[in-house]
Design an enzyme around this catalytic site. Structure first.
Site, PDB file in Angstrom:
ATOM      1  N   HIS A  19       1.485   3.202  -6.420  1.00 29.55           N
ATOM      2  CA  HIS A  19       1.258   2.807  -4.978  1.00 29.55           C
ATOM      3  C   HIS A  19       0.643   4.018  -3.967  1.00 29.55           C
ATOM      4  CE1 HIS A  19       2.691   0.234  -1.376  1.00 29.55           C
ATOM      5  NE2 HIS A  19       1.585   0.770  -1.166  1.00 29.55           N
ATOM      6  N   HIS A  21      -2.730   5.157  -1.574  1.00 30.38           N
ATOM      7  CA  HIS A  21      -3.949   4.852  -0.903  1.00 30.38           C
ATOM      8  C   HIS A  21      -4.483   6.099  -0.676  1.00 30.38           C
ATOM      9  CE1 HIS A  21      -2.691   0.773   0.334  1.00 30.38           C
ATOM     10  NE2 HIS A  21      -1.345   1.317   0.349  1.00 30.38           N
ATOM     11  N   HIS A 199       0.259  -6.171  -1.389  1.00 35.44           N
ATOM     12  CA  HIS A 199       1.427  -5.456  -0.583  1.00 35.44           C
ATOM     13  C   HIS A 199       2.026  -7.074  -0.142  1.00 35.44           C
ATOM     14  CE1 HIS A 199      -0.608  -1.962  -0.602  1.00 35.44           C
ATOM     15  NE2 HIS A 199       0.424  -1.197   0.405  1.00 35.44           N
ATOM     16  N   GLU A 202       6.519  -5.650   2.952  1.00 30.44           N
ATOM     17  CA  GLU A 202       6.766  -4.806   3.485  1.00 30.44           C
ATOM     18  C   GLU A 202       7.345  -4.710   4.848  1.00 30.44           C
ATOM     19  OE1 GLU A 202       3.040  -2.568   4.107  1.00 30.44           O
ATOM     20  OE2 GLU A 202       3.933  -0.579   4.639  1.00 30.44           O
ATOM     21  N   ASP A 280       2.798   5.841  -1.271  1.00 36.29           N
ATOM     22  CA  ASP A 280       1.928   5.210  -0.196  1.00 36.29           C
ATOM     23  C   ASP A 280       0.876   5.935   0.519  1.00 36.29           C
ATOM     24  OD1 ASP A 280       1.451   2.889   0.835  1.00 36.29           O
ATOM     25  OD2 ASP A 280       3.233   2.823   2.368  1.00 36.29           O
TER      26      ASP A 280
END
Ligand code: ADE
Ligand code: ZN
Length: 339
Positions: A19, A21, A199, A202, A280
């Site tokens: 995970h 980005h 996702h 969250e 992340d």
């Protein structure tokens, strides 16, 4: 374990990141370099000024600045440089495999061709494998604040590049944009042979995680923290062995937890959830993969066995094939036997 022993142990432990980005690995220094290279004017005068702006109180606060930062990425060379910088950090942290998200709509909406993004990222991946021995897969994320038609148009643009894409995901503003909004396009992606992640939980409620599991039938849940508010949902995730890609420093920086000491990761492991540790958006949240492991291990007193479980989960939850998973897990066993 002392802090140094812990760091040495975790750095050497083979692990995957599931995970991350890639646009979230854009460090302010590279942002400035690319802005200069491409003649893009940034609303900041210095790296320090950029870093000072990274004080977020929720997901949307962060997303606003993250999309603005991505505006410096224009050419395939930019995407390659971005990816390589990330892979170098990952390799230094003892990461050996990464499944990275990219947000094509953030780029195509600015006039950057879908193919330019893929060309740059795959060039970075090839060089990372050759020079660092790090393997990687790409996951295309649909921006959930945009509509279904835009997601379908993006999937259409992806069709010539399916061999380079392992899966699709859902990211951006979660609340108000439940997984169900994208059920049809995610099914269309699955019909093309792509894995599906989302996702969920969250900031969004447990109902969104239920939808991701029951309606979308996701292959993994990204985050999933709020699933713990629902015992029945937690039991379901345990029973199905659903991998959760948890991001402790992200949760701290976006105020999902007030202190890492209150982070649910240890509880997730004790409940039998297949949790993993991930960064992340490391350039924005103050730490790459190793830092996420270390700060969480210190705050929650994670044991050697728990750290090994997290590393194992990162490979069992990956999209590597079964033979490759077995090889990676054997690598962890060999490491543990000698450390
Ligand atoms: N895009 C980049 N990082 C994200 C996150 N943590 N949640 C949702 N969308 C994102
Ligand atoms: Zn994310």
């Amino acid at each position: 374990m002392t802090d140094t022993a812990l760091e040495t142990f975790v750095r050497g432990l083979p692990k995957a990141e599931l995970h991350m980005h890639i646009e979230g690995s854009l460090e302010p220094e590279l942002m400035f370099e690319l802005a200069e290279r491409n003649g893009v004017v940034l609303p900041f005068q210095s790296v320090d000024e950029i870093r000072a702006a990274y004080a977020f109180s929720n997901l949307q606060d962060f997303l606003d600045i993250y999309y603005q930062g991505a505006g410096v990425l224009l050419t395939a060379a930019d995407f390659k440089d971005l990816a390589l910088a990330y892979f170098r950090r990952l390799a230094a942290d003892g990461g050996t495999h990464a499944e990275i998200f990219f947000d094509p709509q953030t780029h195509t909406d600015r006039g950057v061709a879908f193919g330019t993004v893929i060309e740059g990222l795959t060039a970075g991946m090839a060089q990372a494998q050759a020079e660092l021995g790090v393997t990687a897969k790409l996951i295309l994320c649909f921006l959930r604040h945009l509509d279904e038609a835009a997601a379908f148009a993006t999937l259409e643009q992806a069709k010539p590049y399916l061999a380079q894409i392992a899966g699709v995901g859902l990211d951006s503003s979660e609340v108000g944009h439940p997984p169900a909004k994208f059920a049809r396009v995610l099914q269309a992606a699955r019909d093309l042979g792509l894995k599906v992640v989302a996702h969920a939980g969250e900031e969004g409620p447990p109902a969104y995680v239920w939808e991701a599991v029951d309606l979308i039938k996701v292959d993994r849940i990204d985050h999933g923290n709020r699933a713990l508010e629902d015992d029945c949902l937690t039991a379901r995730l345990v029973q199905d062995g659903v991998t959760l890609t948890v991001c402790p420093l992200s949760n701290l920086k976006l105020c999902g937890v007030s202190d890492l000491k209150h982070h649910p990761l240890k509880r997730m492991l004790k409940l039998g959830l297949k949790a993993t540790v991930n960064s992340d958006d490391p350039a924005y949240f103050g730490g790459y993969l190793l830092e996420n492991y270390l700060q969480t291990a210190q705050a929650l007193d994670l044991t050697r066995d728990e750290l090994a479980t997290l590393a194992r989960n990162s490979f069992t939850g990956s999209f590597l094939d079964d033979a490759e998973k077995a090889r990676r897990l054997a690598g962890i066993d060999a490491y543990l036997a000698s450390h």
